[in-house]
Design an enzyme around this catalytic site. Sequence first.
Site, PDB file in Angstrom:
ATOM      1  N   LYS A  78       0.675  -1.154   0.735  1.00 32.42           N
ATOM      2  CA  LYS A  78      -0.364  -0.022  -0.014  1.00 32.42           C
ATOM      3  C   LYS A  78       1.028   1.158   0.140  1.00 32.42           C
ATOM      4  CE  LYS A  78      -3.425  -1.229  -0.798  1.00 32.42           C
ATOM      5  NZ  LYS A  78      -4.021  -1.873  -1.531  1.00 32.42           N
ATOM      6  N   GLY A  80       2.076   2.368  -2.795  1.00 27.67           N
ATOM      7  CA  GLY A  80       2.211   2.886  -4.272  1.00 27.67           C
ATOM      8  C   GLY A  80       2.939   1.919  -5.017  1.00 27.67           C
ATOM      9  N   THR A  82       2.328  -0.451  -7.196  1.00 26.58           N
ATOM     10  CA  THR A  82       0.968  -0.572  -8.539  1.00 26.58           C
ATOM     11  C   THR A  82       1.419   0.530  -9.372  1.00 26.58           C
ATOM     12  OG1 THR A  82      -0.352  -1.651  -7.147  1.00 26.58           O
ATOM     13  CG2 THR A  82      -0.939  -1.201  -9.445  1.00 26.58           C
ATOM     14  N   HIS A 145       7.295  -7.248  -1.710  1.00 29.62           N
ATOM     15  CA  HIS A 145       7.368  -7.241  -0.229  1.00 29.62           C
ATOM     16  C   HIS A 145       8.119  -7.481   0.451  1.00 29.62           C
ATOM     17  CE1 HIS A 145       4.064  -5.061  -2.175  1.00 29.62           C
ATOM     18  NE2 HIS A 145       3.096  -5.779  -2.018  1.00 29.62           N
ATOM     19  N   SER A 175      -4.624   3.103   4.125  1.00 33.30           N
ATOM     20  CA  SER A 175      -4.446   2.271   2.401  1.00 33.30           C
ATOM     21  C   SER A 175      -4.782   0.967   3.376  1.00 33.30           C
ATOM     22  CB  SER A 175      -3.654   2.603   1.874  1.00 33.30           C
ATOM     23  OG  SER A 175      -3.533   2.416   0.216  1.00 33.30           O
ATOM     24  N   LYS A 305      -8.049   6.037  -4.013  1.00 34.00           N
ATOM     25  CA  LYS A 305      -8.327   6.980  -3.765  1.00 34.00           C
ATOM     26  C   LYS A 305      -6.290   8.405  -4.579  1.00 34.00           C
ATOM     27  CE  LYS A 305     -10.865   9.365  -0.127  1.00 34.00           C
ATOM     28  NZ  LYS A 305     -11.029  10.643   0.922  1.00 34.00           N
TER      29      LYS A 305
HETATM   30  N1  LIG Z   1      -1.487   5.789 -10.565  1.00 33.52           N
HETATM   31  C1  LIG Z   1      -1.596   5.487  -9.159  1.00 33.52           C
HETATM   32  N2  LIG Z   1      -1.071   7.394  -8.879  1.00 33.52           N
HETATM   33  C2  LIG Z   1      -1.365   7.302  -7.692  1.00 33.52           C
HETATM   34  N3  LIG Z   1      -1.813   6.435  -6.696  1.00 33.52           N
HETATM   35  C3  LIG Z   1      -1.789   5.340  -6.932  1.00 33.52           C
HETATM   36  C4  LIG Z   1      -1.807   4.785  -8.861  1.00 33.52           C
HETATM   37  N4  LIG Z   1      -2.247   3.335  -8.675  1.00 33.52           N
HETATM   38  C5  LIG Z   1      -2.278   3.479  -7.426  1.00 33.52           C
HETATM   39  N5  LIG Z   1      -2.220   4.227  -6.097  1.00 33.52           N
HETATM   40  C6  LIG Z   1      -2.849   4.318  -4.908  1.00 33.52           C
HETATM   41  O1  LIG Z   1      -1.471   3.670  -4.174  1.00 33.52           O
HETATM   42  C7  LIG Z   1      -2.416   2.693  -2.908  1.00 33.52           C
HETATM   43  C8  LIG Z   1      -2.306   0.717  -3.321  1.00 33.52           C
HETATM   44  O2  LIG Z   1      -0.531   0.932  -3.085  1.00 33.52           O
HETATM   45  P1  LIG Z   1       0.161  -0.368  -3.513  1.00 33.52           P
HETATM   46  O3  LIG Z   1      -0.351  -0.514  -4.546  1.00 33.52           O
HETATM   47  O4  LIG Z   1       1.138  -0.463  -3.023  1.00 33.52           O
HETATM   48  O5  LIG Z   1      -0.561  -1.388  -2.974  1.00 33.52           O
HETATM   49  S1  LIG Z   1      -1.091  -3.038  -3.350  1.00 33.52           S
HETATM   50  O6  LIG Z   1       0.657  -3.485  -1.910  1.00 33.52           O
HETATM   51  O7  LIG Z   1       0.238  -3.469  -4.430  1.00 33.52           O
HETATM   52  O8  LIG Z   1      -1.620  -3.821  -3.124  1.00 33.52           O
HETATM   53  C9  LIG Z   1      -3.437   3.306  -2.593  1.00 33.52           C
HETATM   54  O9  LIG Z   1      -3.763   4.299  -1.919  1.00 33.52           O
HETATM   55  P2  LIG Z   1      -5.273   5.047  -1.182  1.00 33.52           P
HETATM   56  O10 LIG Z   1      -6.069   5.240  -2.166  1.00 33.52           O
HETATM   57  O11 LIG Z   1      -4.498   5.800   0.010  1.00 33.52           O
HETATM   58  O12 LIG Z   1      -5.529   3.759  -1.210  1.00 33.52           O
HETATM   59  C10 LIG Z   1      -4.027   3.537  -4.378  1.00 33.52           C
HETATM   60  O13 LIG Z   1      -5.172   4.305  -4.891  1.00 33.52           O
END
Ligand SMILES: Nc1ncnc2c1ncn2[C@@H]1O[C@H](COP(=O)(O)OS(=O)(=O)O)[C@@H](OP(=O)(O)O)[C@H]1O
Length: 342
Positions: A78, A80, A82, A145, A175, A305
């Site tokens: 969570k 970032g 992705t 991770h 998150s 978000k």
């Molecule tokens: N393109 C893009 N731009 C900005 N933010 C983004 C993007 N893609 C994913 N997110 C936000 O990243 C949070 C998810 O983190 P991860 O991708 O590391 O999650 S995971 O561990 O793979 O499940 C999660 O944060 P929160 O919105 O605060 O929950 C996602 O919304």
Amino acid sequence: MNQNQNQTMDEMCKEVQEEVEKLVKCLPKVTQRGSSFEMIKYQDSWYFITGNLFRNVVTFQKHFVAKHTDIIITSLPKTGSTWLKSLLFAVVNRANHPINQSPLLTCHPQELVYSLETDVYSEAFPYPRPHHLNEVKPPRLLSTHVPYTSLPESIKTSECRLLYICRNPLDTLVSSYYFFQEYMKKFQEKKQDFATKRSLGDTFEDFCNGKSLFGPFFEHVLGYWNMSLERPDKVLFLKYEDLKNDPELHLKRLAEFIGMSFSPKEENEGVIKQIVELCCIKTMKEVNKSGVINKFFEKKSYFRKGEVGDWTNHLTPSMVERMNKLMEAKLEGSGLSFKLLS
Ligand SMILES: Nc1ncnc2c1ncn2[C@@H]1O[C@H](COP(=O)(O)OS(=O)(=O)O)[C@@H](OP(=O)(O)O)[C@H]1O
């Protein structure tokens, strides 16, 4: 996969399974507050034993062999990852197809960058299993991770590069809380009997006590932070907040780090801007509004978000004060800090 030539996949799985059973018998375990998920403390970090995560981590640790050309995204959940997967994929593959025909317009980033902890045993495994990773064309784009200290030796000793992304602890925990809620709803739909009363307060308490998935949080971040100082050619350390603030600048850093800098011509043609737009949360939400990964996770649940400071909507002043104190104590003297808006 470091599979002994005479060892079949089944034999290798059996061997890992036996090892995992031994570890589960002797290592410390806790149940997450407010849920019935059990976690195990392995090499100073916490992993779920409910489900297959721990077994997958042990398999990865014992059998994955890095190649010099690998590029591996490392992170806590969570933070970032992705988003970073989409950016990395777009940078590496920018010469292979025009931006408006990018696979990112049809696939989830998790389908394009292979998670090394994904269930190698599962029929749902959607992309080459780790033992097939040898067949993937270089550079292999991978993710994990697992904390630095627990990475397979070959990752540490090969010339492969690591991109680490971190995020302020409060947004990370908010998150994680919402993602876990999604998970719980799914289990309820399947009528699986997991207690589902895990509140944000429970998540916060476990987090502060270091009992978060792949955590403790600060030790994980510091492990990669220190390696990025010691071996800047090996580990690129990125912050979610910096990426949000100036995505183009950090995309250029990323491209330089992996040896695929943008040319002046590309810069003039606006390629960097186009990649940033391709990977922005709005586009990602649109592309991934339906469908599942691993037959279980809603694609859309990876894009909530995507803001900095959402924690201000969820956490109490006393929680923030406690986290600030913990953060100061843990990060003191490291040269690393997170700005918590108040
Ligand atoms: N393109 C893009 N731009 C900005 N933010 C983004 C993007 N893609 C994913 N997110 C936000 O990243 C949070 C998810 O983190 P991860 O991708 O590391 O999650 S995971 O561990 O793979 O499940 C999660 O944060 P929160 O919105 O605060 O929950 C996602 O919304």
